[in-house]
Every structure is written in structure tokens, then in C-alpha cells.
Design a protein around this motif. Structure first.
Motif, PDB file in Angstrom:
ATOM      1  N   UNK A 120      45.762 116.735  34.958  1.00 53.10           N
ATOM      2  CA  UNK A 120      44.595 117.596  34.841  1.00 53.10           C
ATOM      3  C   UNK A 120      44.775 118.817  35.743  1.00 53.10           C
ATOM      4  N   UNK A 121      44.060 119.939  35.469  1.00 51.39           N
ATOM      5  CA  UNK A 121      44.270 121.156  36.271  1.00 51.39           C
ATOM      6  C   UNK A 121      44.125 120.948  37.774  1.00 51.39           C
ATOM      7  N   UNK A 122      43.082 120.230  38.234  1.00 54.34           N
ATOM      8  CA  UNK A 122      42.918 119.999  39.667  1.00 54.34           C
ATOM      9  C   UNK A 122      44.050 119.141  40.208  1.00 54.34           C
ATOM     10  N   UNK A 123      44.473 118.173  39.429  1.00 57.91           N
ATOM     11  CA  UNK A 123      45.587 117.321  39.839  1.00 57.91           C
ATOM     12  C   UNK A 123      46.888 118.112  39.898  1.00 57.91           C
ATOM     13  N   UNK A 124      47.037 119.075  38.977  1.00 62.66           N
ATOM     14  CA  UNK A 124      48.238 119.913  38.970  1.00 62.66           C
ATOM     15  C   UNK A 124      48.340 120.741  40.247  1.00 62.66           C
ATOM     16  N   UNK A 125      47.259 121.427  40.615  1.00 63.38           N
ATOM     17  CA  UNK A 125      47.298 122.283  41.808  1.00 63.38           C
ATOM     18  C   UNK A 125      47.622 121.473  43.063  1.00 63.38           C
ATOM     19  N   UNK A 126      46.991 120.304  43.194  1.00 64.52           N
ATOM     20  CA  UNK A 126      47.249 119.474  44.373  1.00 64.52           C
ATOM     21  C   UNK A 126      48.687 118.959  44.381  1.00 64.52           C
ATOM     22  N   UNK A 127      49.191 118.538  43.220  1.00 64.33           N
ATOM     23  CA  UNK A 127      50.545 117.992  43.151  1.00 64.33           C
ATOM     24  C   UNK A 127      51.589 119.067  43.418  1.00 64.33           C
ATOM     25  N   UNK A 128      51.357 120.280  42.922  1.00 65.25           N
ATOM     26  CA  UNK A 128      52.315 121.362  43.161  1.00 65.25           C
ATOM     27  C   UNK A 128      52.417 121.656  44.651  1.00 65.25           C
ATOM     28  N   UNK A 129      51.289 121.656  45.353  1.00 65.85           N
ATOM     29  CA  UNK A 129      51.337 121.881  46.794  1.00 65.85           C
ATOM     30  C   UNK A 129      52.175 120.839  47.508  1.00 65.85           C
ATOM     31  N   UNK A 130      51.993 119.553  47.152  1.00 67.85           N
ATOM     32  CA  UNK A 130      52.794 118.497  47.773  1.00 67.85           C
ATOM     33  C   UNK A 130      54.263 118.601  47.380  1.00 67.85           C
ATOM     34  N   UNK A 131      54.508 118.948  46.125  1.00 67.45           N
ATOM     35  CA  UNK A 131      55.885 119.094  45.637  1.00 67.45           C
ATOM     36  C   UNK A 131      56.617 120.214  46.381  1.00 67.45           C
ATOM     37  N   UNK A 132      55.955 121.357  46.539  1.00 68.56           N
ATOM     38  CA  UNK A 132      56.577 122.453  47.276  1.00 68.56           C
ATOM     39  C   UNK A 132      56.764 122.054  48.743  1.00 68.56           C
ATOM     40  N   UNK A 133      55.791 121.306  49.291  1.00 73.80           N
ATOM     41  CA  UNK A 133      55.967 120.795  50.648  1.00 73.80           C
ATOM     42  C   UNK A 133      57.197 119.912  50.758  1.00 73.80           C
ATOM     43  N   UNK A 134      57.455 119.103  49.718  1.00 70.23           N
ATOM     44  CA  UNK A 134      58.652 118.264  49.718  1.00 70.23           C
ATOM     45  C   UNK A 134      59.917 119.109  49.676  1.00 70.23           C
ATOM     46  N   UNK A 135      59.845 120.294  49.030  1.00 62.41           N
ATOM     47  CA  UNK A 135      60.993 121.208  49.075  1.00 62.41           C
ATOM     48  C   UNK A 135      61.390 121.483  50.518  1.00 62.41           C
ATOM     49  N   UNK A 136      60.377 121.749  51.341  1.00 59.33           N
ATOM     50  CA  UNK A 136      60.662 122.085  52.738  1.00 59.33           C
ATOM     51  C   UNK A 136      61.251 120.888  53.471  1.00 59.33           C
ATOM     52  N   UNK A 137      60.743 119.682  53.182  1.00 59.91           N
ATOM     53  CA  UNK A 137      61.293 118.488  53.836  1.00 59.91           C
ATOM     54  C   UNK A 137      62.748 118.272  53.440  1.00 59.91           C
ATOM     55  N   UNK A 138      63.070 118.536  52.177  1.00 58.47           N
ATOM     56  CA  UNK A 138      64.460 118.437  51.754  1.00 58.47           C
ATOM     57  C   UNK A 138      65.339 119.453  52.452  1.00 58.47           C
ATOM     58  N   UNK A 139      64.832 120.694  52.561  1.00 63.43           N
ATOM     59  CA  UNK A 139      65.602 121.709  53.262  1.00 63.43           C
ATOM     60  C   UNK A 139      65.828 121.360  54.715  1.00 63.43           C
TER      61      UNK A 139
END
Length: 420
Positions: free
Chosen positions: A129-148
Motif C-alpha cells: 500500500x502507498x503508506x507501506x511503500x514510503x515506510x519500506x523505502x526509507x528502511x531499504x535505503x537505510x539498509x543501503x547505508x548499513x551495507x556500505x
């Protein structure tokens, strides 16, 4: 559609965050090793930087293929297979002879590592859902930083203690374990609708996304800001490895702990955009990146670290917001729209060395900062222009079917099932 904070949402988000970590661990592990690779192979600063820029350029090129391919064939299989190949390529880096072979394998690795970033947000757009998408994208991008962060810490520490080859073996082995867990966690896609794999239709879809003003602006914003952000770290490794700081690979790896500021910025992006418009949040992120860049002129190591943390917070705040913006404004072919954003994103990263190298040679670090600030005025202006565009128009469709169409299959239970 999968609702926010449901069991299916947590499982899918965890899987995609883990996949993101694996990708960026493998992509960025060589960065703190650049001074060591320069000495080991007897190459120039520019040539050593190609270890990073060649891989990111390959990621950008791969995205052009994986996005449209995922619109036709599905996204889960692409993510699983490319993660596996990327981990195996890191193991191969420990065995490949010569600097030329290393560069070639990094190009091949970049091509496969582009698989998950090309389609992960599109997968979320299909299922959440749209609200779920926005929240998940934030966590996903945060995981990018953890991987880096993880890749650079492991690469820097293992490279200093046991050598460059051992660093690649360690990261490749750990990545294979993560890939197995990702395969188990990722739920089966329920709402994906395949599109024909027709070259003309693909080209038309890509052209349509490029003609859509809110998408084109986000593409340029992401590419130009990432060009500055990621390449500043590369030149800082050369600056801080020399006098008066003289940091070794292990300590250069710790430099990337400042990415935790980006983890926070990306994770908060969804909450901040519920209070302020996305273009304002993007402009805020770019402004903080500019402020942090100025702070890196400090001669104090503590001051440089504080400025880099601010840089990371600002950049990933803007990046996560721009990524979600693309998912919400895509006109059909969501995989192609997300892929185009990341093509610009990684193309910027790969061109950054060419842009910043003349300034580094002429004026060292102050030249890099001056060039960064000049270029960042462009994405700042884009964010302000997107704000004016959004104030004049209602939110464009996210690519979902109209409410009047039958939604029987889209309303099935969201209980996760492992697609093994």
C-alpha cells in the motif's frame, strides 16, 4: 496490497533490506583499500579510483536491462540470481591476477549487482500500500547505508590484518550466507502483472518516463548529488592516508561509520515527508549535504567526521525521498521508472572521479569541496522546481489500476509465502 506493519510487510521489508546490505557490502568493500591497491599494483590515484567507478558504471548500465526485464519476467528471480552471482564474483576478486583482471571482474560484478537495486522498489510498488511503500523505502535505503558501512569496515580491517585477498574471501563467504537467507525470506509476489518484452514498447516506456517532469527532475537530483557524496569519500581516503593524518586501511574503513547518519536520515524520511512536502525534504537534504561539505575543510579529524555524518544524513534523506517520489509518480512500467532513477544515480557515481580529479590535482581537498558545492546548486534548484510543480498539480497516479477495475486478485490474503 500489503498493509504497513503487517507480518507480510515486515518479512518482505527484512528480505529486501538484507538484499540491499549484501549488494552494497560487495560494491563498496574495496573503497578503503584504494590506497593499498594503488601501492600494490603501482597505479595512479585515478586508476585506483576505477576500481570503484568501473563497478558503479557497470551497475548503471545493468539497470537499463534489469528494469524492463523485470516488468516482463518478474522481479523475485532476478534479485535471487544476481545476488548469488555478485557474492561469487567477490570470491573471484581474491584469485584474479593483475590489476587489469581485477578491473574486468569488478565490471562483471557491477553488472550483476545491479539486479536487486533495479527492481527492489518496483517490487514494493507492486505489493505494498502507498503508506507501506514510503515506510519500506526509507528502511531499504537505510539498509543501503548499513551495507556500505559493513563492506568498508570489513574490507578495511581484513585488508590491514590479513591482506587484500583475505578481505575479498571474507566478504564473499559472508555474502553467500546472506543470499541463502534472502532466498528464504522473500515472499512470493502476488500482484505483479507482466508486460510483453517488446523492444519498441520498452523504449517507448523509458522515453515516457524521461518526458515526465517529476521523474526527470528526481533522476537528475539523485545522480548529481550522489556524484558528489560518494566520490568525496574516495578522495578523503587519499587525503587522510597522507600526512598529517596518515591513516591505515583499517582506520580508513572506520571513516565510513559516518554513514550511520545516512541510516538515520533515510529511516526518518517517511516520517518527515508526512509533515512536509517531498520536494522540500529533498531540498533540505541537499542543503545539509552542502553544509557538511564545507565542514570537511576542517583540519581536525573529529571535525571532518562530524561533517561527513551531516553529509550522510542530508544525502540519504534526499535520496530516500526521491526514490519514493519516483515510485509514486511512475506512469506504468514501474520497474523501468525505478531503474532509470538508479541509472542516473550510479552514472553520477561513476563520472564523479572524472569531474573531481582535475580539482584534486590543482587544489587538493579545497578544490574538491569547491567543485562539489558548485555542482550541488543544480539538484538544489531541481528540488525547488519540483516543489513548484507539485503545488500546481495533484499527485500523479502511481501506476495502479483504477479503483473501478476488478481487484479480486489484489485483495487476496497478504499472508507471506516463501517463493522457493
Amino acid at each position: 496490497m500489503i498493509p504497513l506493519h503487517s507480518r507480510a510487510w515486515w518479512r518482505a521489508t527484512l528480505a529486501l533490506c538484507l538484499g540491499s546490505i549484501i549488494v552494497f557490502v560487495n560494491l563498496y568493500a574495496p573503497q578503503p583499500l584504494l590506497p593499498a591497491l594503488r601501492e600494490l599494483h603501482g597505479v595512479s590515484t585515478l586508476a585506483a579510483g576505477l576500481v570503484m567507478s568501473a563497478a558503479t558504471l557497470a551497475v548503471a548500465l545493468a539497470l537499463l536491462g534489469f528494469g524492463p526485464l523485470s516488468d516482463a519476467l518478474g522481479r523475485g528471480a532476478i534479485m535471487r540470481l544476481t545476488l548469488l552471482l555478485g557474492a561469487l564474483a567477490t570470491l573471484g576478486l581474491a584469485l584474479v591476477p593483475g590489476f587489469e583482471g581485477l578491473l574486468l571482474l569488478r565490471v562483471l560484478q557491477g553488472l550483476v549487482l545491479g539486479g536487486l537495486p533495479a527492481v527492489a522498489i518496483a517490487w514494493m510498488g507492486d505489493e505494498f500500500e502507498p503508506r507501506a511503500l514510503s515506510a519500506a523505502v526509507g528502511l531499504y535505503i537505510g539498509a543501503n547505508t548499513l551495507g556500505g558501512i559493513g563492506g568498508r569496515l570489513l574490507g578495511g580491517a581484513a585488508g590491514e590484518w590479513w591482506g587484500v585477498e583475505a578481505a575479498f574471501l571474507l566478504i564473499g563467504g559472508l555474502s553467500l550466507v546472506g543470499v541463502a537467507l534472502f532466498w528464504w525470506l522473500l515472499p512470493r509476489a502476488r500482484h505483479f502483472r507482466p508486460a510483453p518484452l517488446a523492444p519498441r514498447a520498452i523504449a517507448a516506456g523509458l522515453a515516457a518516463q524521461l518526458r515526465h517532469p517529476p521523474l526527470l527532475g528526481a533522476y537528475l537530483l539523485g545522480g548529481l548529488s550522489f556524484l558528489v557524496f560518494i566520490n568525496q569519500y574516495s578522495y578523503l581516503t587519499f587525503r587522510l592516508s597522507e600526512a598529517p593524518h596518515g591513516l591505515s586501511s583499517r582506520w580508513l574503513g572506520l571513516l565510513f561509520l559516518t554513514y550511520l547518519g545516512g541510516t538515520l536520515g533515510a529511516s526518518l524520511s517517511g516520517r518527515i515527508t508526512r509533515r512536509f512536502s517531498p520536494p522540500r525534504v529533498m531540498a533540505l537534504g541537499i542543503g545539509l549535504l552542502m553544509l557538511g561539505s564545507l565542514g570537511t575543510l576542517s583540519d581536525s579529524l573529529a571535525g571532518i567526521l562530524a561533517a561527513l555524518t551531516l553529509n550522510a544524513f542530508g544525502f540519504f534523506l534526499a535520496h530516500a525521498t526521491a526514490s519514493a517520489w519516483v515510485g509514486l509518480h511512475a506512469r506504468g512500467a514501474r520497474g523501468s521508472a525505478s531503474a532509470l532513477y538508479l541509472v542516473c544515480y550510479y552514472l553520477g557515481a561513476s563520472l564523479g572521479t572524472l569531474y573531481l580529479e582535475p580539482f584534486w590535482r590543482l587544489w587538493q581537498w579545497p578544490g574538491v569541496v569547491a567543485a562539489s558545492l558548485a555542482l550541488l546548486l543544480v539538484p538544489l534548484g531541481i528540488a525547488l522546481a519540483l516543489g513548484r510543480w507539485a503545488s500546481d498539480r495533484p499527485l500523479q497516479g502511481s501506476g495502479r489500476p483504477p479503483a473501478s477495475l476488478p481487484q479480486t486478485s489484489a485483495r487476496r490474503s497478504s499472508r507471506p509465502q516463501a517463493d522457493l
